[in-house]
Every structure is written in structure tokens, then in C-alpha cells.
Scaffold this motif. Sequence first.
Motif, PDB file in Angstrom:
ATOM      1  N   TYR A   5      -8.581   1.085   3.105  1.00 50.54           N
ATOM      2  CA  TYR A   5      -8.879  -0.153   3.731  1.00 50.54           C
ATOM      3  C   TYR A   5      -7.752  -0.641   4.992  1.00 50.54           C
ATOM      4  N   GLY A   6      -6.454  -0.241   4.524  1.00 56.19           N
ATOM      5  CA  GLY A   6      -5.385  -0.416   5.561  1.00 56.19           C
ATOM      6  C   GLY A   6      -5.591   0.271   6.889  1.00 56.19           C
ATOM      7  N   ILE A   7      -6.058   1.516   6.787  1.00 53.48           N
ATOM      8  CA  ILE A   7      -6.353   2.410   8.093  1.00 53.48           C
ATOM      9  C   ILE A   7      -7.323   1.708   8.849  1.00 53.48           C
ATOM     10  N   LYS A   8      -8.416   1.477   8.033  1.00 49.78           N
ATOM     11  CA  LYS A   8      -9.862   0.767   8.995  1.00 49.78           C
ATOM     12  C   LYS A   8      -9.628  -0.599   9.398  1.00 49.78           C
ATOM     13  N   ILE A  65      -5.058   5.382  -9.377  1.00 52.94           N
ATOM     14  CA  ILE A  65      -5.119   6.459  -8.174  1.00 52.94           C
ATOM     15  C   ILE A  65      -6.206   5.850  -7.409  1.00 52.94           C
ATOM     16  N   LEU A  66      -7.324   5.621  -7.952  1.00 53.44           N
ATOM     17  CA  LEU A  66      -8.538   5.133  -7.283  1.00 53.44           C
ATOM     18  C   LEU A  66      -8.259   3.891  -6.276  1.00 53.44           C
ATOM     19  N   ILE A  67      -7.647   2.906  -7.065  1.00 53.16           N
ATOM     20  CA  ILE A  67      -6.859   1.798  -6.245  1.00 53.16           C
ATOM     21  C   ILE A  67      -6.055   2.098  -5.174  1.00 53.16           C
ATOM     22  N   ALA A  68      -5.097   2.986  -5.323  1.00 53.89           N
ATOM     23  CA  ALA A  68      -4.043   3.334  -4.027  1.00 53.89           C
ATOM     24  C   ALA A  68      -4.855   4.010  -3.156  1.00 53.89           C
ATOM     25  N   ILE A  69      -5.957   4.840  -3.373  1.00 50.73           N
ATOM     26  CA  ILE A  69      -6.677   5.708  -2.211  1.00 50.73           C
ATOM     27  C   ILE A  69      -7.634   4.610  -1.428  1.00 50.73           C
ATOM     28  N   ILE A 108       0.986  -1.288  -0.029  1.00 56.09           N
ATOM     29  CA  ILE A 108      -0.087  -0.064  -0.011  1.00 56.09           C
ATOM     30  C   ILE A 108       0.884   1.205   0.102  1.00 56.09           C
ATOM     31  N   LEU A 109       1.959   1.155   0.980  1.00 54.50           N
ATOM     32  CA  LEU A 109       2.904   2.396   0.919  1.00 54.50           C
ATOM     33  C   LEU A 109       3.659   2.482  -0.516  1.00 54.50           C
ATOM     34  N   THR A 110       3.875   1.486  -1.044  1.00 53.36           N
ATOM     35  CA  THR A 110       4.547   1.787  -2.336  1.00 53.36           C
ATOM     36  C   THR A 110       3.685   2.285  -3.369  1.00 53.36           C
ATOM     37  N   MET A 111       2.311   1.986  -3.398  1.00 53.64           N
ATOM     38  CA  MET A 111       1.382   2.607  -4.307  1.00 53.64           C
ATOM     39  C   MET A 111       1.174   4.102  -4.186  1.00 53.64           C
ATOM     40  N   ILE A 112       0.864   4.417  -2.881  1.00 51.56           N
ATOM     41  CA  ILE A 112       0.753   5.764  -2.499  1.00 51.56           C
ATOM     42  C   ILE A 112       1.932   6.622  -2.592  1.00 51.56           C
ATOM     43  N   LEU A 113       2.982   6.140  -2.321  1.00 51.58           N
ATOM     44  CA  LEU A 113       4.494   6.955  -2.304  1.00 51.58           C
ATOM     45  C   LEU A 113       4.748   7.228  -3.926  1.00 51.58           C
ATOM     46  N   SER A 114       4.549   6.030  -4.447  1.00 56.12           N
ATOM     47  CA  SER A 114       4.822   6.126  -5.996  1.00 56.12           C
ATOM     48  C   SER A 114       4.088   7.340  -6.779  1.00 56.12           C
ATOM     49  N   ILE A 115       2.696   7.519  -6.467  1.00 54.50           N
ATOM     50  CA  ILE A 115       1.932   8.621  -7.016  1.00 54.50           C
ATOM     51  C   ILE A 115       2.323   9.753  -6.524  1.00 54.50           C
ATOM     52  N   PHE A 116       2.641  10.147  -5.160  1.00 54.04           N
ATOM     53  CA  PHE A 116       2.982  11.178  -4.281  1.00 54.04           C
ATOM     54  C   PHE A 116       4.459  11.719  -5.143  1.00 54.04           C
ATOM     55  N   LEU A 117       5.220  10.689  -5.345  1.00 49.81           N
ATOM     56  CA  LEU A 117       6.482  11.108  -6.022  1.00 49.81           C
ATOM     57  C   LEU A 117       6.499  11.647  -7.334  1.00 49.81           C
ATOM     58  N   THR A 138       3.532   9.698 -13.297  1.00 50.57           N
ATOM     59  CA  THR A 138       2.800   8.998 -12.404  1.00 50.57           C
ATOM     60  C   THR A 138       3.018   7.425 -12.816  1.00 50.57           C
ATOM     61  N   LEU A 139       2.442   7.053 -14.021  1.00 53.26           N
ATOM     62  CA  LEU A 139       2.603   5.744 -14.529  1.00 53.26           C
ATOM     63  C   LEU A 139       4.025   5.242 -14.615  1.00 53.26           C
ATOM     64  N   ILE A 140       5.091   5.794 -14.901  1.00 52.82           N
ATOM     65  CA  ILE A 140       6.375   5.420 -14.847  1.00 52.82           C
ATOM     66  C   ILE A 140       6.572   5.005 -13.311  1.00 52.82           C
ATOM     67  N   SER A 141       6.361   6.029 -12.331  1.00 55.40           N
ATOM     68  CA  SER A 141       6.797   5.904 -11.209  1.00 55.40           C
ATOM     69  C   SER A 141       5.706   4.537 -10.469  1.00 55.40           C
ATOM     70  N   LEU A 142       4.591   4.568 -10.774  1.00 55.82           N
ATOM     71  CA  LEU A 142       3.876   3.336 -10.107  1.00 55.82           C
ATOM     72  C   LEU A 142       4.188   1.973 -10.714  1.00 55.82           C
ATOM     73  N   PHE A 143       4.315   2.261 -12.171  1.00 55.21           N
ATOM     74  CA  PHE A 143       4.900   0.950 -12.801  1.00 55.21           C
ATOM     75  C   PHE A 143       6.111   0.285 -12.096  1.00 55.21           C
ATOM     76  N   ALA A 144       7.075   1.373 -12.035  1.00 53.83           N
ATOM     77  CA  ALA A 144       8.355   0.877 -11.570  1.00 53.83           C
ATOM     78  C   ALA A 144       8.350   0.533 -10.092  1.00 53.83           C
ATOM     79  N   GLY A 145       7.301   1.144  -9.162  1.00 48.19           N
ATOM     80  CA  GLY A 145       7.358   0.743  -7.867  1.00 48.19           C
ATOM     81  C   GLY A 145       6.677  -0.675  -7.870  1.00 48.19           C
TER      82      GLY A 145
END
Length: 450
Positions: A258-261, A249-253, A142-151, A173-180
Motif C-alpha cells: 500500500y505504501g509503495i503504491k 506477516i500478511l498485514i506487514a506485507i 510500516i517500516l517498524t512492522m517490516i523491519l521487526s519481522i526481518f530482524l 518474530t512475535l516478540i520483535s513485532l510486539f515490542a516494535g
Amino acid sequence: MKKIKLLLKMIRQIFSIIISFIVNSFIFIYRKINYLFSIPYLIGHRFKYFFKETNDVLREAFIALLICAIGDLFAGIILGNMTSFLAAFPGLLVIIPGAIGMRGNIFGALGSRLATNLHIGLLSPKFKRSKILSENILSSLILTMILSIFLAFLAKGICIIFGFESISLVDFTLISLFAGVISSVIMLPLTMLISLKSFENGWDPDNISTPVIAAFGDLFTLPAIILAVILVSFLSSVILKYSVFIFIILIAILSFIYGIKAGGEMKKILKQSTPVLLVCSFLGVTAGGFLNNSINTLLKNPSLLTLVPLFSGESGNLVSILGARLSSALHSGLISPVLKPEKITIRNFSIIIFLAIIIYPIIGLLAELSSKLLNIPGLGFIPIIGISTIAGILLISVMLLIVFLISSLSYKNGLDPDNIVIPISTSVTDSLSSLTLISISIMILSLLNL
């Protein structure tokens, strides 16, 4: 007659004072000479005591650092040969330090948590399926997805603010997330394997897992970015590209919610790690900004570009070893969360300084040697070893204090150092390493008229 007696008495007193002064002077000189001659013995004795106490730690950490240096060297060679690639995809250099750092931060922290849980018996060395293990794995993804987008958003923002030519936000965004995602598929099992095997073989995971994990992160991140760029280039349709962008982006959010709850360890990791890693991403992109701002110097000196991952990686590894050792010592009660370094803390400082004095000249040598072997223009052995050593010692001197303060303050405030220390300290190291390396390089290059 009385006057003669008084005179004789005075003369005796004067002679007594003179003799006493001479004797005391000789004794003082003897003691000082004896102390000077004993200094080599005292130094030798202290070194002998230091090596006797820390022999296992130094051996394990040095082996780990050498393994990491090989991994970072391959990353450096890849980066050193990416000059045309970086020119073709402007702004990509901004995201590279952040992406490399993010991998090390997420999986280095995971390795540190696994090491701590192995130390205190909450996790079985056989890594049987358990709630704590599952939560650690899911939270890392989860952290990988969120941080890749933010990065990606940060990288684009830096390019806009400083006027750097760059690719689009969607591409970033796509390069960062795919690479992550690509690197995570490799890094997750590797992190678990390294932590388990080091523990099984009687090695301290704090000395082995964190630097080796970071090295693998450095090694796999650049190829993952290259592969991600190739995948994004296949998305020729603008509608398809934007659809994938919105979907991920929707999947990451949703995954983060889910992780927080979910509560438990996962909520704790996400809650404590996310703010820290957001700050780390900012520092990583800042490092990328420093590098991109000096892109002409780096492109003219490919051996210097080769040194960047080596220098950043080994600096982060040294800092990670210190952070992991202090974290375990705090959890185990061996040191107290105070702002004055205790004996064990000072010993850990000495270990890191000793390793730094050895490792920085070696990575400078490796960077130049690889350039010679691959016929890449180099700076020469003496200049690049000088750059690496001077910049490294300056950087580590500052980072010792920063890591110690972060460890003590986080633990004192009820935060888990495993989630705080390594991510923040390695990200600060990435940012400062780029600034320090570029500054020292420019200074030495100008002095040598290179």
C-alpha cells in the motif's frame, strides 16, 4: 702591499660572514622562542574562536547528550539486571541491539526529516494535519512492522549459523513485532513533540531531536521487549501462536505494498529507507552476535553489561548529531557534496571530538556508579572509565570519516541524506561499538587479571 690588502679584505669578509651568521642565528632562535611562547596564545585564541562560534551548538548538544545518558543509563540498569532473564530466553541478546538500533534508525530519521522540513518551511511548527506529516507517520509505522519481522528472521539465522542456543523463529518474530508496535505507540508522539518543541524554543533540532529520540528509543525498547515476551507467553496454544504469526506477516506485507503504491513522500521514504534499514538490521543483529558470543564475560561483569546501552547509545547519538548537521548543511547549500571536508565540515568534526572527550569518561563513571548503588558487581572506576574512553575515542575517530562519506555520496547521488545517513551510520556504530567495546574490555580485563 697588494697581498696584505687582499688578506685584510678576506679577513673582513670572513668576519662579516661570521657576524652575519651569528646575527641570523640569534634572529632565528629569537623567532623560534617567540613562536614557542606564542603557541599557548595561538591555541587559546583558536579555542576561544572555536567556542565563540560553536557555543550554542556545544551547549545544546551536551545537554541533549546528558539527557540521553540518563535514558541510556536506565536502559543499561535494566539490561544489567536482566542476567537471569537472558539466561531463561537464550538468543534474546542477539535481537536486543538490532531492536534498539531499529527504533533509533526509524524515529531518528523521522525526527531528522521533520527537522529539515521545519528548517526549509515545508512543515508548519504547529504540526497541523498535512499530507507530508501523515505520510511520514504512516511510513514510520510500516517500516517498524517490516523491519521487526526481518530482524527476527535475521536473529534466528545468526543463532543457527553460530550454534547459539535460542528460542523459536515464531517466538522471535512475535516478540520483535510486539515490542516494535509497543515502543512505536510511545515513540511517534514523542518524536513529533521533541522536534516541535526544540524548534519552537529556538534550539536546532539537529542538535536536540535526534539524540534525545534515540535515547527514548533505547529507554523504551528493553521494557517493550520484556512486555512482548510476557504477551507471547500468554499465547500458550500452538495454533493461536502460528495464526497470529501468519496474520501479522500478511498485514506487514500488505501495508508495505500500500505504501509503495500510494506514491508521493511515502513511496520515497519506503523506497529509500527499506534497503538501508535492512542493511542496518543486519548490522544490528551482527552486534547482537558479538555480544552473545561474549555472554559469559558480560554475565560475569554486570557493570560491563550496564555500559553496553550507554556506550552504544551515546556513540550513536554523537554520530546522529553529526549526520543530522551535515544533512541540513547539504540541504541548505552550506556545504557541497564533495569528498574533501570543507571548513564547516571540519568544524562539525571538532564539535563531535570535543563532546566525545567529555562524554565517554562520564558514561563509564555512570555505569560503575549505578553498579555500586545497586550492589551489582563492578570492575572499579578506573578500569571501566578507561574502557569507555579508549573504546569511544577509537570508535568516533573511525565514524567521523564514515558519516562524512555517506552524507556526501548519498546527496551526490540524488538520495535524501535524512533517509540514508542516520540509519546506516548509527547501525554501523552499533556494530562497531559492540566489537570495539568487547575487544577493549577483554584486553584491559586480561591486563588487569580481572
